[in-house]
Design a protein around this motif. Structure first.
Motif, PDB file in Angstrom:
ATOM      1  N   GLN A 194       8.554  10.694 -11.881  1.00  0.00           N
ATOM      2  CA  GLN A 194       9.164  10.182 -10.654  1.00  0.00           C
ATOM      3  C   GLN A 194       8.636   8.811 -10.254  1.00  0.00           C
ATOM      4  OE1 GLN A 194       8.596  13.205  -7.694  1.00  0.00           O
ATOM      5  NE2 GLN A 194       9.992  14.631  -8.674  1.00  0.00           N
ATOM      6  N   ARG A 195       7.693   8.300 -10.997  1.00  0.00           N
ATOM      7  CA  ARG A 195       7.127   6.993 -10.670  1.00  0.00           C
ATOM      8  C   ARG A 195       8.109   5.889 -11.013  1.00  0.00           C
ATOM      9  NH1 ARG A 195       1.194   8.066 -13.203  1.00  0.00           N
ATOM     10  NH2 ARG A 195       0.675   9.719 -11.746  1.00  0.00           N
ATOM     11  N   GLN A 196       8.101   4.871 -10.195  1.00  0.00           N
ATOM     12  CA  GLN A 196       8.936   3.709 -10.471  1.00  0.00           C
ATOM     13  C   GLN A 196       8.223   2.813 -11.467  1.00  0.00           C
ATOM     14  OE1 GLN A 196       9.525   2.267  -6.449  1.00  0.00           O
ATOM     15  NE2 GLN A 196      11.641   2.972  -6.565  1.00  0.00           N
ATOM     16  N   SER A 197       9.014   2.106 -12.240  1.00  0.00           N
ATOM     17  CA  SER A 197       8.435   1.177 -13.205  1.00  0.00           C
ATOM     18  C   SER A 197       7.883  -0.047 -12.469  1.00  0.00           C
ATOM     19  CB  SER A 197       9.500   0.720 -14.207  1.00  0.00           C
ATOM     20  OG  SER A 197      10.431  -0.141 -13.558  1.00  0.00           O
ATOM     21  N   ALA A 198       7.048  -0.789 -13.150  1.00  0.00           N
ATOM     22  CA  ALA A 198       6.496  -2.020 -12.580  1.00  0.00           C
ATOM     23  C   ALA A 198       7.615  -2.988 -12.215  1.00  0.00           C
ATOM     24  CB  ALA A 198       5.517  -2.662 -13.555  1.00  0.00           C
ATOM     25  N   VAL A 199       8.653  -3.043 -13.027  1.00  0.00           N
ATOM     26  CA  VAL A 199       9.786  -3.938 -12.751  1.00  0.00           C
ATOM     27  C   VAL A 199      10.472  -3.533 -11.448  1.00  0.00           C
ATOM     28  CG1 VAL A 199      12.059  -4.674 -13.579  1.00  0.00           C
ATOM     29  CG2 VAL A 199      10.143  -4.528 -15.177  1.00  0.00           C
ATOM     30  N   GLU A 200      10.704  -2.230 -11.265  1.00  0.00           N
ATOM     31  CA  GLU A 200      11.338  -1.755 -10.032  1.00  0.00           C
ATOM     32  C   GLU A 200      10.474  -2.064  -8.810  1.00  0.00           C
ATOM     33  OE1 GLU A 200      13.824   2.193 -11.319  1.00  0.00           O
ATOM     34  OE2 GLU A 200      11.627   2.280 -11.509  1.00  0.00           O
ATOM     35  N   LEU A 201       9.182  -1.841  -8.936  1.00  0.00           N
ATOM     36  CA  LEU A 201       8.282  -2.109  -7.817  1.00  0.00           C
ATOM     37  C   LEU A 201       8.224  -3.601  -7.498  1.00  0.00           C
ATOM     38  CD1 LEU A 201       5.377   0.360  -8.635  1.00  0.00           C
ATOM     39  CD2 LEU A 201       7.045   0.554  -6.787  1.00  0.00           C
ATOM     40  N   LYS A 202       8.214  -4.437  -8.533  1.00  0.00           N
ATOM     41  CA  LYS A 202       8.204  -5.888  -8.305  1.00  0.00           C
ATOM     42  C   LYS A 202       9.470  -6.330  -7.583  1.00  0.00           C
ATOM     43  CE  LYS A 202       5.317  -7.145 -12.204  1.00  0.00           C
ATOM     44  NZ  LYS A 202       5.260  -7.796 -13.511  1.00  0.00           N
ATOM     45  N   CYS A 203      10.598  -5.771  -7.949  1.00  0.00           N
ATOM     46  CA  CYS A 203      11.872  -6.103  -7.284  1.00  0.00           C
ATOM     47  C   CYS A 203      11.822  -5.705  -5.814  1.00  0.00           C
ATOM     48  CB  CYS A 203      13.040  -5.430  -7.984  1.00  0.00           C
ATOM     49  SG  CYS A 203      13.460  -6.172  -9.565  1.00  0.00           S
ATOM     50  N   ARG A 204      11.302  -4.520  -5.545  1.00  0.00           N
ATOM     51  CA  ARG A 204      11.213  -4.064  -4.152  1.00  0.00           C
ATOM     52  C   ARG A 204      10.273  -4.957  -3.345  1.00  0.00           C
ATOM     53  NH1 ARG A 204      10.444   2.239  -3.670  1.00  0.00           N
ATOM     54  NH2 ARG A 204      10.944   1.735  -1.522  1.00  0.00           N
ATOM     55  N   ASP A 217       0.833  -1.207   0.000  1.00  0.00           N
ATOM     56  CA  ASP A 217       0.000   0.000   0.000  1.00  0.00           C
ATOM     57  C   ASP A 217       0.865   1.254   0.000  1.00  0.00           C
ATOM     58  OD1 ASP A 217      -2.668  -0.725  -0.240  1.00  0.00           O
ATOM     59  OD2 ASP A 217      -2.934  -1.039   1.916  1.00  0.00           O
ATOM     60  N   GLY A 218       1.941   1.237   0.780  1.00  0.00           N
ATOM     61  CA  GLY A 218       2.846   2.384   0.803  1.00  0.00           C
ATOM     62  C   GLY A 218       3.498   2.617  -0.550  1.00  0.00           C
ATOM     63  N   LEU A 219       3.966   1.529  -1.180  1.00  0.00           N
ATOM     64  CA  LEU A 219       4.568   1.658  -2.514  1.00  0.00           C
ATOM     65  C   LEU A 219       3.553   2.184  -3.522  1.00  0.00           C
ATOM     66  CD1 LEU A 219       6.672  -1.618  -2.983  1.00  0.00           C
ATOM     67  CD2 LEU A 219       7.529   0.697  -2.639  1.00  0.00           C
ATOM     68  N   PHE A 220       2.346   1.615  -3.487  1.00  0.00           N
ATOM     69  CA  PHE A 220       1.313   2.026  -4.444  1.00  0.00           C
ATOM     70  C   PHE A 220       0.933   3.481  -4.238  1.00  0.00           C
ATOM     71  CE2 PHE A 220      -0.876  -2.260  -5.576  1.00  0.00           C
ATOM     72  CZ  PHE A 220       0.335  -2.768  -5.997  1.00  0.00           C
ATOM     73  N   LEU A 221       0.712   3.869  -2.992  1.00  0.00           N
ATOM     74  CA  LEU A 221       0.304   5.243  -2.718  1.00  0.00           C
ATOM     75  C   LEU A 221       1.393   6.223  -3.149  1.00  0.00           C
ATOM     76  CD1 LEU A 221      -1.853   7.099  -1.560  1.00  0.00           C
ATOM     77  CD2 LEU A 221      -0.766   6.846   0.669  1.00  0.00           C
ATOM     78  N   SER A 222       2.629   5.903  -2.834  1.00  0.00           N
ATOM     79  CA  SER A 222       3.743   6.762  -3.237  1.00  0.00           C
ATOM     80  C   SER A 222       3.832   6.851  -4.756  1.00  0.00           C
ATOM     81  CB  SER A 222       5.047   6.202  -2.668  1.00  0.00           C
ATOM     82  OG  SER A 222       6.144   6.928  -3.143  1.00  0.00           O
ATOM     83  N   ASN A 223       3.698   5.724  -5.415  1.00  0.00           N
ATOM     84  CA  ASN A 223       3.827   5.684  -6.873  1.00  0.00           C
ATOM     85  C   ASN A 223       2.663   6.387  -7.570  1.00  0.00           C
ATOM     86  OD1 ASN A 223       5.762   4.567  -8.836  1.00  0.00           O
ATOM     87  ND2 ASN A 223       3.954   3.570  -9.641  1.00  0.00           N
ATOM     88  N   ILE A 224       1.488   6.160  -7.084  1.00  0.00           N
ATOM     89  CA  ILE A 224       0.292   6.673  -7.768  1.00  0.00           C
ATOM     90  C   ILE A 224       0.118   8.177  -7.555  1.00  0.00           C
ATOM     91  CG2 ILE A 224      -1.613   6.449  -6.119  1.00  0.00           C
ATOM     92  CD1 ILE A 224      -2.872   4.570  -8.317  1.00  0.00           C
ATOM     93  N   THR A 225       0.729   8.708  -6.485  1.00  0.00           N
ATOM     94  CA  THR A 225       0.592  10.143  -6.208  1.00  0.00           C
ATOM     95  C   THR A 225       1.803  10.951  -6.653  1.00  0.00           C
ATOM     96  OG1 THR A 225       1.427   9.845  -3.954  1.00  0.00           O
ATOM     97  CG2 THR A 225      -0.976   9.785  -4.263  1.00  0.00           C
TER      98      THR A 225
END
Length: 188
Positions: A164-174, A151-159
């Motif tokens: 400045q948004r991370q790619s799906a690949v970066e988020l999946k790695c995290r 939720d924190g990653l999504f909220l940060s990314n979506i806002t």
């Protein structure tokens, strides 16, 4: 004329879209009628108040989330990757934005909180079942931690601004790193 349940679903879907596109301030009966492609006054026939409109969106969102959970993979990383892919673009992004709007409303409205909790519990149960831990309570706690982190990653990314948004690949790695760390820590 479509059946009542179809109209109620169309209205709930329209509420979800409006919450995502305009926030809760843009949620009016007239706007829902227009978004749903219904004649003026239709929405207020089925849902008399704004609170009832929000109350219609929460269980519909939970229903859509549960369907998404049922399509996920069979290990934590692939399951979370699927959820990520389906939550940050297209119609999934709309649901994610609407979910955050509803979460804020749920802080003040117990009926909305209950409906959103149903979807979250199904998600947590599925994720819990995917963790290879001997202690079911540890697996449930880890699933809750993963959901909070996600939720924190999504909220940060979506806002964040687009650049400045991370790619799906970066988020999946995290997410995968976080899951691996949680599983390792739980085995100790």
């Amino acid at each position: 004329m479509p059946p009542v349940s179809d109209r109620r679903t169309r209205i709930a879907d329209a509420v979800i879209t409006l919450l995502a596109e305009q926030g809760s301030r843009g949620l009016t009966h007239r706007a829902v009628d227009a978004q749903a492609g219904l004649p003026k006054g239709s929405t207020s026939y089925y849902f008399r108040s704004r609170a009832e409109l929000l109350g219609a969106a929460a269980p519909r969102l939970a229903e859509l989330d549960i369907a998404l959970v049922d399509q996920g993979g069979n290990d934590p990383a692939s399951f979370m990757g699927h959820i990520l892919d389906e939550s940050l673009s297209g119609v999934g992004r709309i649901r994610t934005l609407a979910r955050y709007e509803l979460m804020l409303e749920a802080a003040r409205r117990p009926e909305i909180h209950a409906a959103l909790t149903a979807g979250t519990n199904r998600f947590r149960d599925k994720l819990t079942s995917l963790f290879p831990l001997a202690d079911p309570q540890e697996a449930r706690l880890l699933a809750g931690d993963v959901i909070a982190y996600m939720d924190g990653l999504f909220l940060s990314n979506i806002t964040s601004p687009q650049m400045q948004r991370q790619s799906a690949v970066e988020l999946k790695c995290r997410l995968a790193r976080f899951i691996d760390l949680g599983v390792e820590t739980s085995h100790e």
